[in-house]
Design a protein around this motif. Structure first.
Motif, PDB file in Angstrom:
ATOM      1  N   ASP A  10      34.222  27.879  27.193  1.00  0.00           N
ATOM      2  CA  ASP A  10      33.929  27.198  28.775  1.00  0.00           C
ATOM      3  C   ASP A  10      33.208  28.504  29.513  1.00  0.00           C
ATOM      4  OD1 ASP A  10      34.850  25.058  27.592  1.00  0.00           O
ATOM      5  OD2 ASP A  10      36.768  25.004  28.757  1.00  0.00           O
ATOM      6  N   VAL A  11      32.507  28.234  30.314  1.00  0.00           N
ATOM      7  CA  VAL A  11      32.057  28.845  31.293  1.00  0.00           C
ATOM      8  C   VAL A  11      32.685  28.785  32.629  1.00  0.00           C
ATOM      9  CG1 VAL A  11      30.037  29.583  32.792  1.00  0.00           C
ATOM     10  CG2 VAL A  11      29.356  29.227  30.533  1.00  0.00           C
ATOM     11  N   ILE A  12      33.306  29.781  33.156  1.00  0.00           N
ATOM     12  CA  ILE A  12      34.226  29.845  34.173  1.00  0.00           C
ATOM     13  C   ILE A  12      33.528  30.000  35.622  1.00  0.00           C
ATOM     14  CG2 ILE A  12      36.351  30.815  35.069  1.00  0.00           C
ATOM     15  CD1 ILE A  12      37.053  31.508  31.953  1.00  0.00           C
ATOM     16  N   ILE A  13      32.390  31.064  35.446  1.00  0.00           N
ATOM     17  CA  ILE A  13      31.729  31.673  36.537  1.00  0.00           C
ATOM     18  C   ILE A  13      30.302  31.487  35.843  1.00  0.00           C
ATOM     19  CG2 ILE A  13      31.164  33.144  38.108  1.00  0.00           C
ATOM     20  CD1 ILE A  13      33.968  33.947  38.658  1.00  0.00           C
ATOM     21  N   GLU A  14      29.365  31.112  36.734  1.00  0.00           N
ATOM     22  CA  GLU A  14      27.998  31.275  36.170  1.00  0.00           C
ATOM     23  C   GLU A  14      27.273  32.157  37.085  1.00  0.00           C
ATOM     24  OE1 GLU A  14      24.103  28.507  34.640  1.00  0.00           O
ATOM     25  OE2 GLU A  14      25.873  27.593  35.493  1.00  0.00           O
ATOM     26  N   LYS A  15      26.623  33.224  36.622  1.00  0.00           N
ATOM     27  CA  LYS A  15      25.799  34.029  37.485  1.00  0.00           C
ATOM     28  C   LYS A  15      24.755  33.182  38.376  1.00  0.00           C
ATOM     29  CE  LYS A  15      22.682  38.039  37.481  1.00  0.00           C
ATOM     30  NZ  LYS A  15      22.093  39.320  36.760  1.00  0.00           N
ATOM     31  N   GLY A  16      24.702  33.673  39.629  1.00  0.00           N
ATOM     32  CA  GLY A  16      23.979  33.020  40.751  1.00  0.00           C
ATOM     33  C   GLY A  16      24.463  31.951  41.365  1.00  0.00           C
ATOM     34  N   SER A  17      25.608  31.247  40.961  1.00  0.00           N
ATOM     35  CA  SER A  17      26.365  30.155  41.478  1.00  0.00           C
ATOM     36  C   SER A  17      27.116  30.987  42.726  1.00  0.00           C
ATOM     37  CB  SER A  17      27.137  29.635  40.772  1.00  0.00           C
ATOM     38  OG  SER A  17      28.273  30.436  40.053  1.00  0.00           O
ATOM     39  N   TYR A  18      27.635  30.131  43.523  1.00  0.00           N
ATOM     40  CA  TYR A  18      28.461  30.345  44.818  1.00  0.00           C
ATOM     41  C   TYR A  18      29.893  29.929  44.568  1.00  0.00           C
ATOM     42  CZ  TYR A  18      24.107  31.504  47.222  1.00  0.00           C
ATOM     43  OH  TYR A  18      22.990  32.285  47.902  1.00  0.00           O
ATOM     44  N   GLY A  19      30.720  30.995  44.865  1.00  0.00           N
ATOM     45  CA  GLY A  19      32.203  30.616  45.092  1.00  0.00           C
ATOM     46  C   GLY A  19      33.005  31.258  45.767  1.00  0.00           C
ATOM     47  N   THR A  20      34.214  30.818  46.157  1.00  0.00           N
ATOM     48  CA  THR A  20      35.051  31.430  47.129  1.00  0.00           C
ATOM     49  C   THR A  20      36.450  31.699  46.540  1.00  0.00           C
ATOM     50  OG1 THR A  20      35.769  29.240  48.173  1.00  0.00           O
ATOM     51  CG2 THR A  20      33.848  30.438  49.266  1.00  0.00           C
ATOM     52  N   SER A  21      36.519  31.967  45.289  1.00  0.00           N
ATOM     53  CA  SER A  21      37.847  31.932  44.754  1.00  0.00           C
ATOM     54  C   SER A  21      37.976  33.304  43.661  1.00  0.00           C
ATOM     55  CB  SER A  21      38.294  30.805  43.853  1.00  0.00           C
ATOM     56  OG  SER A  21      38.391  29.502  44.653  1.00  0.00           O
ATOM     57  N   ALA A  22      38.953  33.962  43.369  1.00  0.00           N
ATOM     58  CA  ALA A  22      39.249  34.643  42.555  1.00  0.00           C
ATOM     59  C   ALA A  22      40.080  34.415  41.379  1.00  0.00           C
ATOM     60  CB  ALA A  22      39.843  36.018  43.058  1.00  0.00           C
ATOM     61  N   TYR A  23      40.008  34.738  40.196  1.00  0.00           N
ATOM     62  CA  TYR A  23      41.050  34.233  39.129  1.00  0.00           C
ATOM     63  C   TYR A  23      41.756  35.710  38.627  1.00  0.00           C
ATOM     64  CZ  TYR A  23      37.445  30.458  39.481  1.00  0.00           C
ATOM     65  OH  TYR A  23      36.979  29.636  39.793  1.00  0.00           O
ATOM     66  N   VAL A  24      43.218  35.206  38.418  1.00  0.00           N
ATOM     67  CA  VAL A  24      44.160  36.111  37.697  1.00  0.00           C
ATOM     68  C   VAL A  24      44.453  35.566  36.353  1.00  0.00           C
ATOM     69  CG1 VAL A  24      46.249  37.137  37.793  1.00  0.00           C
ATOM     70  CG2 VAL A  24      45.011  36.530  39.925  1.00  0.00           C
ATOM     71  N   ILE A  25      44.047  36.387  35.314  1.00  0.00           N
ATOM     72  CA  ILE A  25      44.419  35.831  33.762  1.00  0.00           C
ATOM     73  C   ILE A  25      45.792  35.825  33.792  1.00  0.00           C
ATOM     74  CG2 ILE A  25      43.757  36.340  31.475  1.00  0.00           C
ATOM     75  CD1 ILE A  25      41.244  37.612  32.540  1.00  0.00           C
ATOM     76  N   LYS A  26      46.411  34.593  33.290  1.00  0.00           N
ATOM     77  CA  LYS A  26      47.654  34.558  32.817  1.00  0.00           C
ATOM     78  C   LYS A  26      47.920  34.584  31.496  1.00  0.00           C
ATOM     79  CE  LYS A  26      50.242  33.607  35.574  1.00  0.00           C
ATOM     80  NZ  LYS A  26      50.960  34.362  36.744  1.00  0.00           N
ATOM     81  N   SER A  27      46.899  34.066  30.636  1.00  0.00           N
ATOM     82  CA  SER A  27      46.983  34.354  29.296  1.00  0.00           C
ATOM     83  C   SER A  27      45.471  33.982  28.719  1.00  0.00           C
ATOM     84  CB  SER A  27      47.893  33.492  28.494  1.00  0.00           C
ATOM     85  OG  SER A  27      47.241  31.935  28.806  1.00  0.00           O
ATOM     86  N   GLY A  28      45.062  34.827  27.455  1.00  0.00           N
ATOM     87  CA  GLY A  28      43.981  34.670  26.961  1.00  0.00           C
ATOM     88  C   GLY A  28      42.930  35.819  27.450  1.00  0.00           C
TER      89      GLY A  28
END
Length: 250
Positions: A10-28
């Motif tokens: 799965d693509v979680i973030i795509e280059k060139g897109s806009y977003g206002t969230s950060a992600y902390v990896i809990k597992s994987g």
């Protein structure tokens, strides 16, 4: 913080897109890649590590693509979460602040190494050259009052718009060029939308606002390319009192 799961591939973030969230990896694990030309792996991140942190503090397109290497569970931190944690338990944010400084240090090193290069010069020239210009004006009394009943020429990009703070409100990440004085129930979010110039085109980008942004009669998902000539933008829902005209002129 909200928990989200993604499957391998799965693509979680795509280059060139806009977003206002950060992600902390809990597992994987996830893979961070630059796919501008050929695929270049920038990092492999695992449990406890953070990505997407720049989305918390600026409104630029994502700089890399992040893909799940295996099934992953992520804690999602958005700007509102960040503000709440800053007030209640700032020490929780130390890993994120550290990640931000590490990213800034890396960017600074890259800029120093490329100083004076043709690539950097070409990028700067691309942003400042061109005969067209863009203006902002109000389409009703309230919106016109915000601009002191005049037309505003926008010279700085990205140009950011959001809600003006209340006196007792703490917002460590508010960053706007134009503040709108709104009343409850609010139509305007703290960091609502921005106008930017991307690859020679002017775009409106919603910055993760609560009620969205309407451009030329259509609510935008993330961003919308502006037409040459006149464009209408409604900040919030259709009944919002904040209605502006954005005009691109040659």
């Amino acid at each position: 913080m909200e928990l989200k799961t993604f499957e391998k591939g799965d693509v979680i973030i795509e280059k060139g897109s806009y977003g206002t969230s950060a992600y902390v990896i809990k597992s994987g694990k996830v893979e961070v890649v630059d796919i501008t030309n050929n695929k270049v792996v920038l990092a492999i991140l695992g449990e406890g590590q953070i990505f997407g942190e720049m989305g918390l503090v600026d409104d630029q397109p994502r700089s890399a693509t992040v893909t799940a290497l295996e099934d992953v569970q992520l804690a999602v931190l958005n700007r509102d979460n960040f503000n709440q944690l800053f007030e209640k338990d700032p020490k929780v944010l130390l890993p994120i602040i550290k990640a931000l400084f590490e990213r800034l240090r890396t960017i600074n090193s890259m800029l120093v190494s490329k100083e004076g290069s043709d690539t950097v010069k070409a990028g700067v020239n691309k942003r400042v050259h061109g005969s067209e210009f863009i203006t902002l004006s109000g389409l009703n009394v309230i919106s016109s009052d915000v601009l002191d009943n005049r037309e505003m020429k926008i010279n700085k990009f990205p140009f950011k718009v959001g809600r003006k703070h209340e006196l007792d409100e703490v917002d460590v990440l508010s960053d706007n060029d134009l503040y709108l004085q709104d009343l409850p129930p609010f139509n305007v979010s703290r960091n609502h939308f921005l106008i930017d110039k991307v690859e020679g085109r002017y775009v409106v980008v919603d910055r993760g606002s609560r009620l969205g942004t309407i451009v030329n009669g259509k609510r935008i998902d993330v961003q919308s390319v502006l037409d040459m000539g006149e464009n209408e933008i409604i900040v919030g829902q259709k009944v919002s009192p904040f209605v502006f005209k954005i005009e691109i002129r040659c």
